[in-house]
Scaffold this active site. Structure first.
Site, PDB file in Angstrom:
ATOM      1  CG  HIS A  96      -1.950  -1.174   1.237  1.00  0.00           C
ATOM      2  ND1 HIS A  96      -2.995  -0.889   2.122  1.00  0.00           N
ATOM      3  CD2 HIS A  96      -2.321  -2.105   0.323  1.00  0.00           C
ATOM      4  CE1 HIS A  96      -3.949  -1.929   1.621  1.00  0.00           C
ATOM      5  NE2 HIS A  96      -3.540  -2.678   0.854  1.00  0.00           N
TER       6      HIS A  96
ATOM      7  CE1 TYR B 195      -5.630   4.152   8.515  1.00  0.00           C
ATOM      8  CE2 TYR B 195      -6.098   3.923  10.880  1.00  0.00           C
ATOM      9  CZ  TYR B 195      -5.011   3.662   9.857  1.00  0.00           C
ATOM     10  OH  TYR B 195      -4.415   2.732  10.207  1.00  0.00           O
TER      11      TYR B 195
ATOM     12  N   PRO C  23      -4.298   0.258  18.744  1.00  0.00           N
ATOM     13  CG  PRO C  23      -6.054  -0.949  17.860  1.00  0.00           C
ATOM     14  CD  PRO C  23      -5.516  -0.325  19.211  1.00  0.00           C
TER      15      PRO C  23
ATOM     16  CE  LYS D   7       3.602   3.255  13.119  1.00  0.00           C
ATOM     17  NZ  LYS D   7       4.222   2.954  11.758  1.00  0.00           N
TER      18      LYS D   7
HETATM   19  C1  LIG Z   1      -6.472  -9.167  19.625  1.00  0.00           C
HETATM   20  C2  LIG Z   1      -5.287  -8.578  19.172  1.00  0.00           C
HETATM   21  C3  LIG Z   1      -5.511  -7.570  18.298  1.00  0.00           C
HETATM   22  C4  LIG Z   1      -4.317  -6.855  17.827  1.00  0.00           C
HETATM   23  N1  LIG Z   1      -4.756  -6.406  16.577  1.00  0.00           N
HETATM   24  C5  LIG Z   1      -3.592  -5.347  16.060  1.00  0.00           C
HETATM   25  C6  LIG Z   1      -3.584  -4.681  15.081  1.00  0.00           C
HETATM   26  O1  LIG Z   1      -4.649  -4.735  14.399  1.00  0.00           O
HETATM   27  N2  LIG Z   1      -2.427  -4.061  14.718  1.00  0.00           N
HETATM   28  C7  LIG Z   1      -1.223  -3.811  15.358  1.00  0.00           C
HETATM   29  O2  LIG Z   1      -0.238  -3.219  14.947  1.00  0.00           O
HETATM   30  N3  LIG Z   1      -1.306  -4.621  16.470  1.00  0.00           N
HETATM   31  C8  LIG Z   1      -2.423  -5.441  16.934  1.00  0.00           C
HETATM   32  N4  LIG Z   1      -2.129  -6.087  17.946  1.00  0.00           N
HETATM   33  C9  LIG Z   1      -0.891  -5.998  18.550  1.00  0.00           C
HETATM   34  C10 LIG Z   1       0.280  -6.855  18.114  1.00  0.00           C
HETATM   35  O3  LIG Z   1      -0.454  -8.163  17.820  1.00  0.00           O
HETATM   36  C11 LIG Z   1       1.203  -7.172  19.303  1.00  0.00           C
HETATM   37  O4  LIG Z   1       1.659  -5.802  19.422  1.00  0.00           O
HETATM   38  C12 LIG Z   1       2.230  -8.257  18.848  1.00  0.00           C
HETATM   39  O5  LIG Z   1       1.838  -9.464  18.700  1.00  0.00           O
HETATM   40  C13 LIG Z   1       3.308  -8.229  19.715  1.00  0.00           C
HETATM   41  O6  LIG Z   1       4.233  -9.208  19.611  1.00  0.00           O
HETATM   42  P1  LIG Z   1       4.873  -9.974  20.903  1.00  0.00           P
HETATM   43  O7  LIG Z   1       5.713 -11.041  20.181  1.00  0.00           O
HETATM   44  O8  LIG Z   1       5.575  -8.956  21.842  1.00  0.00           O
HETATM   45  O9  LIG Z   1       3.800 -10.534  21.671  1.00  0.00           O
HETATM   46  P2  LIG Z   1       2.739 -11.592  21.682  1.00  0.00           P
HETATM   47  O10 LIG Z   1       2.397 -11.525  20.211  1.00  0.00           O
HETATM   48  O11 LIG Z   1       1.540 -11.410  22.514  1.00  0.00           O
HETATM   49  O12 LIG Z   1       3.296 -13.000  21.791  1.00  0.00           O
HETATM   50  C14 LIG Z   1       3.661 -13.358  23.048  1.00  0.00           C
HETATM   51  C15 LIG Z   1       3.967 -14.882  22.970  1.00  0.00           C
HETATM   52  O13 LIG Z   1       4.263 -15.293  24.343  1.00  0.00           O
HETATM   53  C16 LIG Z   1       3.490 -16.645  24.652  1.00  0.00           C
HETATM   54  N5  LIG Z   1       3.485 -16.579  26.212  1.00  0.00           N
HETATM   55  C17 LIG Z   1       2.467 -15.698  27.057  1.00  0.00           C
HETATM   56  N6  LIG Z   1       2.880 -16.157  28.199  1.00  0.00           N
HETATM   57  C18 LIG Z   1       3.968 -17.147  28.277  1.00  0.00           C
HETATM   58  C19 LIG Z   1       4.370 -17.948  29.111  1.00  0.00           C
HETATM   59  N7  LIG Z   1       4.084 -17.780  30.472  1.00  0.00           N
HETATM   60  N8  LIG Z   1       5.230 -18.993  28.772  1.00  0.00           N
HETATM   61  C20 LIG Z   1       5.627 -19.131  27.430  1.00  0.00           C
HETATM   62  N9  LIG Z   1       4.956 -18.390  26.352  1.00  0.00           N
HETATM   63  C21 LIG Z   1       4.002 -17.367  26.712  1.00  0.00           C
HETATM   64  C22 LIG Z   1       1.952 -16.255  23.826  1.00  0.00           C
HETATM   65  O14 LIG Z   1       1.312 -17.591  23.780  1.00  0.00           O
HETATM   66  C23 LIG Z   1       2.523 -15.641  22.563  1.00  0.00           C
HETATM   67  O15 LIG Z   1       2.818 -16.589  21.752  1.00  0.00           O
HETATM   68  C24 LIG Z   1      -3.293  -6.828  18.548  1.00  0.00           C
HETATM   69  C25 LIG Z   1      -3.136  -7.514  19.740  1.00  0.00           C
HETATM   70  C26 LIG Z   1      -4.293  -8.287  20.190  1.00  0.00           C
HETATM   71  C27 LIG Z   1      -4.220  -8.961  21.310  1.00  0.00           C
END
Ligand SMILES: Cc1cc2nc3c(=O)[nH]c(=O)nc-3n(C[C@H](O)[C@H](O)[C@H](O)COP(=O)(O)OP(=O)(O)OC[C@H]3O[C@@H](n4cnc5c(N)ncnc54)[C@H](O)[C@@H]3O)c2cc1C
Length: 395
Positions: free
Chosen positions: A72, A205, A297, A301
């Site tokens: 995009h 948006y 969201p 980011k």
């Molecule tokens: C419902 C939802 C919708 C979203 N929509 C958007 C969006 O449209 N746009 C956007 O930019 N961002 C969005 N986000 C945010 C984005 O998805 C997150 O910022 C991103 O996933 C962050 O990545 P991460 O690896 O830090 O955390 P996460 O993706 O949360 O990964 C953490 C991992 O750790 C694992 N975990 C948790 N606890 C434990 C434990 N005790 N032991 C072992 N493993 C564990 C979890 O299962 C998971 O796989 C959304 C988030 C959610 C929850």
């Protein structure tokens, strides 16, 4: 078991970190709470910044992204019934963003890691972090798919807390070390997936008297749509007909633009929050991604910020193992936080620009419209939006 870096969590932060470390010849083991199927099907973010796309190609995991990702070159801001395009390629030095679902990214990263014979222990429970302020930290856990859940121990040099907002890593830091900065928003997003070709090639948006709306997409056949709603909105009050009726009202333009409808395959309410902890490290534990910060969201980011954190962490660990220097590790939190706060600012700015707040008065409404008018007519203002949206330079 022993490894150099124990990674808690196989989300974007943990998986990208593991591949970056592999490239530097550093060993890691990932402990993940859920099954492979669960994390590969969990629908979340869908927009990749320019830098995230480049990194996937550099790491050799961009083949499906190249084929299936939708580039995009801009977005539309719609207010007062008129659309205004922000042209990223013109305003942000030719850069663009790519629509490619987070769970597809996860599939690509998991496949690459397992193909390289690097372990991901799925379905680990009771992960507990120990001796964080020593040079020999370790993690104890139960691994349900082997040895019937017997307690196991993973010794390591460093722990990367990549386990998201509800994980155990941040909570393992002693009380009094972290300072929390946070802001809750008095609204959420009611999001749907619909089997309908997107009515626009780019994201729209919408600022509307009835509240914010967003058109996004997952593929040329699937539309993702969001409506501003109450943070605790009852989905039972939103049959499909009511959702479409409300969407049509918010997206309506003076020239009769129409949304395309289709069967709704998923409905959910997402809360909105801004959250940062400082510092993002304690002893030999380094927090990355949602474990350390959450953004609303609106700026798309969350995933991208997780990727930029682990880029900093991988470089710092590389410097430790190749040159024996802890300097970059000591600066990890400060280096990340400079970018984290700029991204927090942008996500908050987009959110307050486009949503209705319960205590808004007519002044606030006029101010929002003036801001939108400015951002869509001033090259300097639209350039600022474009530069932030495609992704600020990496630290
Ligand atoms: C419902 C939802 C919708 C979203 N929509 C958007 C969006 O449209 N746009 C956007 O930019 N961002 C969005 N986000 C945010 C984005 O998805 C997150 O910022 C991103 O996933 C962050 O990545 P991460 O690896 O830090 O955390 P996460 O993706 O949360 O990964 C953490 C991992 O750790 C694992 N975990 C948790 N606890 C434990 C434990 N005790 N032991 C072992 N493993 C564990 C979890 O299962 C998971 O796989 C959304 C988030 C959610 C929850």
């Amino acid at each position: 078991m022993r490894t150099q870096v124990a990674i808690i969590g196989a989300g974007p932060a943990g998986l990208f970190l593991s591949l970056l470390l592999k490239r530097l010849g550093i060993e890691s083991v990932i402990l993940e709470l859920h099954t492979r199927q669960y994390i590969e099907e969990r629908v979340r973010a869908g927009l990749l910044e320019y830098n995230t796309v480049q990194l996937m190609h550099e790491l050799g995991v961009g083949e499906r992204l190249r084929r299936q990702g939708l580039e995009h070159g801009g977005i539309e801001l719609r207010f007062n019934g008129r659309s205004h395009r922000i042209d990223f390629r013109d305003l942000a030095a030719g850069k663009c963003v790519t629509i490619y679902a987070q769970h597809e990214v996860i599939k690509d990263l998991v496949a690459a890691r397992l193909a390289a014979n690097c372990p991901i222990l799925f379905e680990t429970t009771d992960a507990t972090l120990h001796a964080l302020d020593s040079t020999s930290p370790y993690v104890t856990f139960r691994h349900n798919s082997q040895k019937e859940g017997a307690a196991e121990r993973l010794d390591c040099d460093f722990i990367a807390g990549c386990d998201g907002f509800h994980g155990v890593s941040r909570a393992a830091i002693p009380a009094g070390v972290l300072t929390t900065y946070e802001r809750d928003y008095p609204f959420g997003w009611l999001g749907i997936l619909a089997q309908a070709p997107p009515a626009s090639k780019e994201l729209i948006y919408v600022h509307h008297d009835r509240g914010f709306a967003l058109l996004s997409m997952r593929s040329p056949e699937i539309t993702r749509l969001y409506l501003q709603c109450a943070p605790d909105e009852d989905l039972g009050l939103w049959p499909d007909d009511r959702i479409w009726s409300e969407l049509h009202k918010r997206f309506a333009t003076r020239d009769g633009w129409r949304l395309t409808e289709g069967p709704i395959t998923q409905k959910a309410v997402t809360g909105m929050r801004s959250f940062v902890v400082e510092p993002m490290q304690f002893g030999r534990l380094f927090l990355a991604g949602d474990a350390a910060h959450i953004v609303p969201p609106t700026g798309a980011k969350g995933l991208n910020l997780a990727v930029s954190d682990v880029g900093v962490l991988a470089e710092a660990l590389g410097s430790f193992y190749s040159r024996g220097s802890s300097d970059l590790l000591a600066q990890y939190s400060a280096t990340c936080l400079r970018r984290v706060w700029k991204v927090q600012r942008f996500s908050w700015w987009m959110t307050q620009l486009l949503h209705r707040f319960p205590d808004d008065n007519p002044f606030d409404h006029r101010r929002q419209l003036a801001d939108l008018d400015y951002v869509t007519t001033s090259r300097a203002a639209s350039q600022s939006l474009a530069e932030n949206y495609v992704g600020l330079p990496l630290p």
